[in-house]
Scaffold this motif. Structure first.
Motif, PDB file in Angstrom:
ATOM      1  N   ILE A   1      -5.184  -5.515   0.768  1.00 12.26           N
ATOM      2  CA  ILE A   1      -5.399  -4.068   0.698  1.00 12.26           C
ATOM      3  C   ILE A   1      -6.125  -3.542   1.932  1.00 12.26           C
ATOM      4  O   ILE A   1      -5.659  -2.623   2.607  1.00 12.26           O
ATOM      5  CB  ILE A   1      -6.225  -3.702  -0.556  1.00 12.26           C
ATOM      6  CG1 ILE A   1      -5.535  -4.191  -1.812  1.00 12.26           C
ATOM      7  CG2 ILE A   1      -6.414  -2.209  -0.629  1.00 12.26           C
ATOM      8  CD1 ILE A   1      -6.377  -4.041  -3.049  1.00 12.26           C
ATOM      9  N   THR A   2      -7.290  -4.143   2.235  1.00 12.74           N
ATOM     10  CA  THR A   2      -8.178  -3.527   3.220  1.00 12.74           C
ATOM     11  C   THR A   2      -7.561  -3.395   4.626  1.00 12.74           C
ATOM     12  O   THR A   2      -7.667  -2.323   5.220  1.00 12.74           O
ATOM     13  CB  THR A   2      -9.514  -4.285   3.265  1.00 12.74           C
ATOM     14  OG1 THR A   2      -9.954  -4.490   1.924  1.00 12.74           O
ATOM     15  CG2 THR A   2     -10.554  -3.503   4.005  1.00 12.74           C
TER      16      THR A   2
ATOM     17  N   GLN B   1      -5.240   6.457  -1.061  1.00 11.64           N
ATOM     18  CA  GLN B   1      -4.731   6.408  -2.442  1.00 11.64           C
ATOM     19  C   GLN B   1      -5.799   5.861  -3.378  1.00 11.64           C
ATOM     20  O   GLN B   1      -6.582   5.011  -2.996  1.00 11.64           O
ATOM     21  CB  GLN B   1      -3.528   5.471  -2.515  1.00 11.64           C
ATOM     22  CG  GLN B   1      -2.273   6.003  -1.894  1.00 11.64           C
ATOM     23  CD  GLN B   1      -1.272   4.881  -1.691  1.00 11.64           C
ATOM     24  OE1 GLN B   1      -1.353   3.862  -2.336  1.00 11.64           O
ATOM     25  NE2 GLN B   1      -0.347   5.097  -0.783  1.00 11.64           N
TER      26      GLN B   1
ATOM     27  N   ASP C   1      -1.768   1.294 -15.214  1.00  6.14           N
ATOM     28  CA  ASP C   1      -3.084   0.744 -14.837  1.00  6.14           C
ATOM     29  C   ASP C   1      -3.619  -0.179 -15.923  1.00  6.14           C
ATOM     30  O   ASP C   1      -4.151  -1.249 -15.633  1.00  6.14           O
ATOM     31  CB  ASP C   1      -4.069   1.884 -14.558  1.00  6.14           C
ATOM     32  CG  ASP C   1      -4.356   2.680 -15.802  1.00  6.14           C
ATOM     33  OD1 ASP C   1      -3.393   3.023 -16.506  1.00  6.14           O
ATOM     34  OD2 ASP C   1      -5.524   2.953 -16.091  1.00  6.14           O
TER      35      ASP C   1
ATOM     36  N   MET D   1      -8.469   0.240 -14.296  1.00  4.60           N
ATOM     37  CA  MET D   1      -8.819  -0.581 -13.141  1.00  4.60           C
ATOM     38  C   MET D   1     -10.214  -0.248 -12.616  1.00  4.60           C
ATOM     39  O   MET D   1     -10.810  -1.038 -11.902  1.00  4.60           O
ATOM     40  CB  MET D   1      -7.783  -0.433 -12.031  1.00  4.60           C
ATOM     41  CG  MET D   1      -6.469  -1.111 -12.339  1.00  4.60           C
ATOM     42  SD  MET D   1      -6.611  -2.808 -12.912  1.00  4.60           S
ATOM     43  CE  MET D   1      -6.766  -3.685 -11.389  1.00  4.60           C
TER      44      MET D   1
ATOM     45  N   LYS E   1       2.326   2.278  -3.175  1.00 12.39           N
ATOM     46  CA  LYS E   1       1.311   2.602  -4.185  1.00 12.39           C
ATOM     47  C   LYS E   1       1.140   1.464  -5.175  1.00 12.39           C
ATOM     48  O   LYS E   1       0.967   1.669  -6.370  1.00 12.39           O
ATOM     49  CB  LYS E   1       1.657   3.896  -4.922  1.00 12.39           C
ATOM     50  CG  LYS E   1       1.784   5.084  -3.985  1.00 12.39           C
ATOM     51  CD  LYS E   1       1.779   6.381  -4.745  1.00 12.39           C
ATOM     52  CE  LYS E   1       1.648   7.583  -3.832  1.00 12.39           C
ATOM     53  NZ  LYS E   1       2.619   7.619  -2.735  1.00 12.39           N
ATOM     54  N   GLN E   2       1.216   0.235  -4.670  1.00 15.09           N
ATOM     55  CA  GLN E   2       1.005  -0.917  -5.533  1.00 15.09           C
ATOM     56  C   GLN E   2      -0.104  -1.786  -4.980  1.00 15.09           C
ATOM     57  O   GLN E   2      -0.031  -3.014  -5.032  1.00 15.09           O
ATOM     58  CB  GLN E   2       2.293  -1.733  -5.631  1.00 15.09           C
ATOM     59  CG  GLN E   2       3.340  -1.040  -6.457  1.00 15.09           C
ATOM     60  CD  GLN E   2       4.601  -1.828  -6.503  1.00 15.09           C
ATOM     61  OE1 GLN E   2       4.984  -2.458  -5.536  1.00 15.09           O
ATOM     62  NE2 GLN E   2       5.266  -1.787  -7.633  1.00 15.09           N
ATOM     63  N   ALA E   3      -1.125  -1.124  -4.434  1.00 13.27           N
ATOM     64  CA  ALA E   3      -2.170  -1.878  -3.752  1.00 13.27           C
ATOM     65  C   ALA E   3      -2.843  -2.878  -4.685  1.00 13.27           C
ATOM     66  O   ALA E   3      -3.149  -3.991  -4.283  1.00 13.27           O
ATOM     67  CB  ALA E   3      -3.202  -0.920  -3.175  1.00 13.27           C
ATOM     68  N   LEU E   4      -3.044  -2.477  -5.956  1.00 19.37           N
ATOM     69  CA  LEU E   4      -3.798  -3.371  -6.842  1.00 19.37           C
ATOM     70  C   LEU E   4      -2.941  -4.478  -7.436  1.00 19.37           C
ATOM     71  O   LEU E   4      -3.436  -5.366  -8.109  1.00 19.37           O
ATOM     72  CB  LEU E   4      -4.465  -2.564  -7.950  1.00 19.37           C
ATOM     73  CG  LEU E   4      -5.691  -1.805  -7.462  1.00 19.37           C
ATOM     74  CD1 LEU E   4      -6.250  -0.942  -8.560  1.00 19.37           C
ATOM     75  CD2 LEU E   4      -6.752  -2.756  -6.971  1.00 19.37           C
TER      76      LEU E   4
ATOM     77  N   VAL F   1      -5.128  -0.408   4.568  1.00 21.81           N
ATOM     78  CA  VAL F   1      -5.773   0.901   4.493  1.00 21.81           C
ATOM     79  C   VAL F   1      -6.436   1.238   5.830  1.00 21.81           C
ATOM     80  O   VAL F   1      -6.372   2.383   6.302  1.00 21.81           O
ATOM     81  CB  VAL F   1      -6.817   0.930   3.352  1.00 21.81           C
ATOM     82  CG1 VAL F   1      -7.433   2.304   3.236  1.00 21.81           C
ATOM     83  CG2 VAL F   1      -6.182   0.541   2.049  1.00 21.81           C
TER      84      VAL F   1
ATOM     85  N   ASP G   1      -4.181  -7.713  -6.391  1.00 20.17           N
ATOM     86  CA  ASP G   1      -5.339  -8.131  -7.183  1.00 20.17           C
ATOM     87  C   ASP G   1      -4.879  -8.849  -8.446  1.00 20.17           C
ATOM     88  O   ASP G   1      -5.316  -9.961  -8.750  1.00 20.17           O
ATOM     89  CB  ASP G   1      -6.166  -6.892  -7.530  1.00 20.17           C
ATOM     90  CG  ASP G   1      -7.464  -7.240  -8.223  1.00 20.17           C
ATOM     91  OD1 ASP G   1      -7.992  -8.317  -7.917  1.00 20.17           O
ATOM     92  OD2 ASP G   1      -7.911  -6.449  -9.048  1.00 20.17           O
TER      93      ASP G   1
ATOM     94  N   LEU H   1      -1.711  -3.459 -15.853  1.00 22.05           N
ATOM     95  CA  LEU H   1      -2.211  -4.293 -14.744  1.00 22.05           C
ATOM     96  C   LEU H   1      -3.506  -4.999 -15.155  1.00 22.05           C
ATOM     97  O   LEU H   1      -3.659  -6.211 -14.978  1.00 22.05           O
ATOM     98  CB  LEU H   1      -2.476  -3.375 -13.553  1.00 22.05           C
ATOM     99  CG  LEU H   1      -2.334  -3.930 -12.153  1.00 22.05           C
ATOM    100  CD1 LEU H   1      -0.908  -4.340 -11.928  1.00 22.05           C
ATOM    101  CD2 LEU H   1      -2.707  -2.858 -11.144  1.00 22.05           C
ATOM    102  N   ALA H   2      -4.426  -4.223 -15.732  1.00 22.82           N
ATOM    103  CA  ALA H   2      -5.724  -4.791 -16.101  1.00 22.82           C
ATOM    104  C   ALA H   2      -5.574  -5.833 -17.200  1.00 22.82           C
ATOM    105  O   ALA H   2      -6.257  -6.857 -17.195  1.00 22.82           O
ATOM    106  CB  ALA H   2      -6.676  -3.686 -16.542  1.00 22.82           C
TER     107      ALA H   2
ATOM    108  N   TYR I   1       0.836  -1.209   0.000  1.00 22.31           N
ATOM    109  CA  TYR I   1       0.000   0.000   0.000  1.00 22.31           C
ATOM    110  C   TYR I   1       0.864   1.249   0.000  1.00 22.31           C
ATOM    111  O   TYR I   1       0.630   2.185  -0.770  1.00 22.31           O
ATOM    112  CB  TYR I   1      -0.916  -0.019   1.222  1.00 22.31           C
ATOM    113  CG  TYR I   1      -1.715   1.249   1.414  1.00 22.31           C
ATOM    114  CD1 TYR I   1      -2.579   1.680   0.423  1.00 22.31           C
ATOM    115  CD2 TYR I   1      -1.599   2.001   2.567  1.00 22.31           C
ATOM    116  CE1 TYR I   1      -3.302   2.838   0.576  1.00 22.31           C
ATOM    117  CE2 TYR I   1      -2.324   3.168   2.732  1.00 22.31           C
ATOM    118  CZ  TYR I   1      -3.178   3.576   1.735  1.00 22.31           C
ATOM    119  OH  TYR I   1      -3.893   4.724   1.893  1.00 22.31           O
ATOM    120  N   LEU I   2       1.887   1.250   0.865  1.00 24.47           N
ATOM    121  CA  LEU I   2       2.726   2.441   0.952  1.00 24.47           C
ATOM    122  C   LEU I   2       3.515   2.652  -0.335  1.00 24.47           C
ATOM    123  O   LEU I   2       3.859   3.784  -0.680  1.00 24.47           O
ATOM    124  CB  LEU I   2       3.683   2.325   2.132  1.00 24.47           C
ATOM    125  CG  LEU I   2       2.996   2.461   3.481  1.00 24.47           C
ATOM    126  CD1 LEU I   2       3.985   2.235   4.595  1.00 24.47           C
ATOM    127  CD2 LEU I   2       2.380   3.843   3.612  1.00 24.47           C
TER     128      LEU I   2
ATOM    129  N   ALA J   1      -7.141 -10.338  -2.950  1.00 24.64           N
ATOM    130  CA  ALA J   1      -6.670  -8.952  -3.006  1.00 24.64           C
ATOM    131  C   ALA J   1      -7.150  -8.162  -1.796  1.00 24.64           C
ATOM    132  O   ALA J   1      -6.422  -7.338  -1.251  1.00 24.64           O
ATOM    133  CB  ALA J   1      -7.162  -8.301  -4.285  1.00 24.64           C
TER     134      ALA J   1
END
Lengths: 313, 294
Positions: free
Chosen positions: A214-215, B83, A96, B31, A38-41, A218, A44, A99-100, A35-36, A210
């Motif tokens: 993440i949760t 974020q 993004d 996303m 900035k790669q939270a997803l 956060v 996923d 990633l998708a 998370y820190l 995921a």
């Protein structure tokens, strides 16, 4: 009322609870670094990408051993991270979209392989679709032990490399400057994410893993400004939701474990959003109201003072 | 005949997702497509439970509502200091979990299959037909997706200039008086509509593939938006057709194969696109170096 006591007295259930607790801690801990950074997803994408790896491991070996799945998912996860990195570095595709793309194509491939395995009807395949959403109750003791060992290794690695990961999360340029192997550390974080995903596949399933990454992170961020506290809190939140999800799922109604764990996690997140000190909604309201009343008081005294000054004149 | 209907459904899904997906890719919101495609699930299930029928209109409304709720929640969390990618992750996993639990709670009473919702069963499309005045006018799904595609083409066509400006320069768009927020939500509504129209055939999870992979392929092939939309729809339809035959050969999931074929096309474009291909650029550089040294 006596159901859950009974549940605790069952040794298998105790193992499963322990396993999902360790899984929650592991996911929460590595998730806070992700998370820190900035790669939270990323979690996923990696959890979706693990599906073809698991299927190929099953097709090659014909057995449902979690060790082989670990290897398969790890290979698929590394391929996925490499693919994302290649696209963002060498083409005009944005991170993004990369990633998708990786997420959906790997998952599509996984579904193709999964349906192929199901149609080929080699007797042993039943239950492989449980990997999509997780069914903690279907785990046997050896699975739980493997899962617990993986999570313990994960937590240990994060504890040992805490200082390095901390620097990497906040100031990667400086980390490179003082001579840390940042590329290696970067890939290590990815690898640990893959490991966490694999550990969670059986309990939570690939689709919702995921959330466990993440949760909790956060939610923990709402309560503190210090990394150490945040990592511990995030692990704690993960453990709590793991226990709650497994417990509700195992106490009879046969709901899949993954979504229940995620909902427990989301409930903790909701509480954090409302009630956290300083950043929570309630705290913000209180702070704003206090500031407003102080302002009103100050302007009132100011007005009185000027009035008195005018009278003195 | 059933082959024709399946391929037609796949192509319509691919075209409608391909058109709205272009704007998602350009606005760096790929996303969000993933998030919406997951989080419409509870909307579909609730609409189904309330109306008691698989009537597409109710599901369309339920899913569109949930799509907008998702976008709203994500923006609210982002504004309060989380974020943006993390807020996407928190919101869609929670809503998706609600959806899965609702499906597994009521799955014994209703005929809404979890597998079908998640990775689609396009093979059943030809059997669920509508009749008007006694004559069979074709599968329900084809009409549903066809209407969704028509809606998307009409709205995007009518406001093409506005969408284009919002995609490339939102600040300028706001300055010349275009209601940027309105078009943002309109786009998100269209994403929800195309998601729900496709969920029966491609499945909630694989819609994201159709939303992102063909537009990204087109993005590598051209620099003009209108051409990008055209190419994206073409790539999507092509992968729908090819994916069907791949699935026939492999005896595997049709929707999964469609996404895999789209992925293969993307890989080709990534390596060999005349302008932006990785290999092509390397060849050009090498030839340039040789010419300089010669």
């Amino acid at each position: 009322m006596f159901d859950w006591l009974q549940l605790l007295s069952d040794p298998n259930a105790r193992w499963i609870l322990l396993g999902s607790m360790l899984l929650g801690i592991g996911g929460g801990v590595i998730g806070s670094f992700a998370y820190l950074r900035k790669q939270a997803l990323m979690g996923d994408a990696l959890s979706h990408a693990a599906l073809p790896g698991v299927c190929i491991a099953f097709m090659l070996s014909g057995s449902k051993s979690i060790g082989l799945f670990l290897i398969g998912a790890a290979v698929a996860g590394v391929a996925a991270t490499y693919g994302i990195g290649f696209m963002t570095r060498h083409s005009r595709i944005k991170p993004d979209a990369a990633l998708a793309i990786v997420l959906s194509v790997f998952f599509g491939l996984g579904i193709v392989l999964l349906t192929r395995i199901q149609h080929s009807g080699s007797g042993n395949q039943s239950g492989l679709d449980k990997f999509l959403f997780g069914q903690a109750a279907s785990m046997v003791r050896s699975d739980v032990i493997t899962m617990a060992v993986i999570s313990a290794v994960l937590i240990g690695a994060c504890a040992l490399l805490f200082k390095e990961f901390k620097l990497l999360s906040f100031d990667p340029g400086f980390a490179r400057g003082v001579g840390y192997p940042t590329v290696l550390l970067d890939q290590l974080v990815m690898l640990l994410l893959v490991v966490a995903v694999v550990a969670g596949i059986q309990a939570v399933g690939v689709v919702l893993m995921a959330a466990l990454l993440i949760t909790p992170a956060v939610s923990a961020r709402y309560w503190t400004e210090k990394l150490g506290v945040m990592v511990v809190l995030s692990g704690l939140f993960g453990a709590l939701s793991g226990i709650a999800g497994t417990w509700i799922s195992a106490s009879g109604n046969n709901l899949p474990t993954g979504p229940l764990t995620v909902l427990a996690c989301t409930a903790i997140f909701g509480i954090s959003v409302v009630a956290a000190p300083k950043r929570g909604i309630v705290a913000k309201r209180v702070i704003r109201a206090m500031a407003r009343s102080r302002l009103a008081r100050e302007s009132e005294t100011e007005r009185l003072r000027t009035e008195r000054g005018e009278q003195a004149l | 005949m059933s082959t024709f209907w399946i391929i037609l459904t796949g192509a319509l899904v691919a075209a409608s997702c391909g058109i709205v997906g272009c704007f998602l890719v350009l606005r760096k919101m790929a996303m969000i497509g993933d998030a919406i495609s997951h989080s419409v699930l509870p909307g579909i299930v609730i609409a189904f439970l309330l109306s008691g029928s698989r009537d597409s209109l109710f599901m369309l409304l339920g899913a569109a509502a949930l799509g907008l709720v998702t976008v709203f929640l994500i923006q609210w969390l982002h504004r309060s200091g989380v974020q943006s990618d993390a807020s996407i992750g928190v919101v869609f996993t929670a809503l998706f979990a609600v959806g899965v639990i609702l499906v597994s709670l009521y799955t014994r009473d209703i005929d809404l299959d979890l597998d079908c919702v998640l990775y689609g069963e396009i093979a059943y499309v030809p059997w669920n037909t509508i009749e008007i005045g006694g004559t069979d006018i074709g599968p329900k799904a084809v009409w549903g997706i066809g209407l969704a595609l028509l809606l998307i083409v009409l709205i995007v066509g009518a406001f093409f200039k506005q969408f284009k400006l919002c995609a490339f320069d939102p600040a300028l768009a706001a300055a010349v008086g275009i209601p940027v927020a309105l078009f943002h939500y309109l786009l998100m509504g269209l994403v929800s509509v195309s998601t729900v129209a496709s969920f029966e055939s491609v499945g909630a999870i694989l819609v994201v593939g159709m939303l992102v992979v063909p537009p990204a392929t087109a993005y590598l092939l051209t620099d003009s938006l209108s051409r990008m939309i055209g190419y994206s729809a073409l790539v999507g339809c092509g992968s729908a057709v090819a994916g069907y035959y791949v699935a026939r050969v492999l005896d595997a999931s049709i929707s999964g194969s469609m996404v895999c074929v789209a992925g293969a096309m993307f890989l080709l474009a990534l390596l060999l696109s005349p302008k932006h291909g990785v290999l092509v650029r390397q060849w050009k550089q090498r030839r340039f170096a040789r010419e300089r040294s010669a």
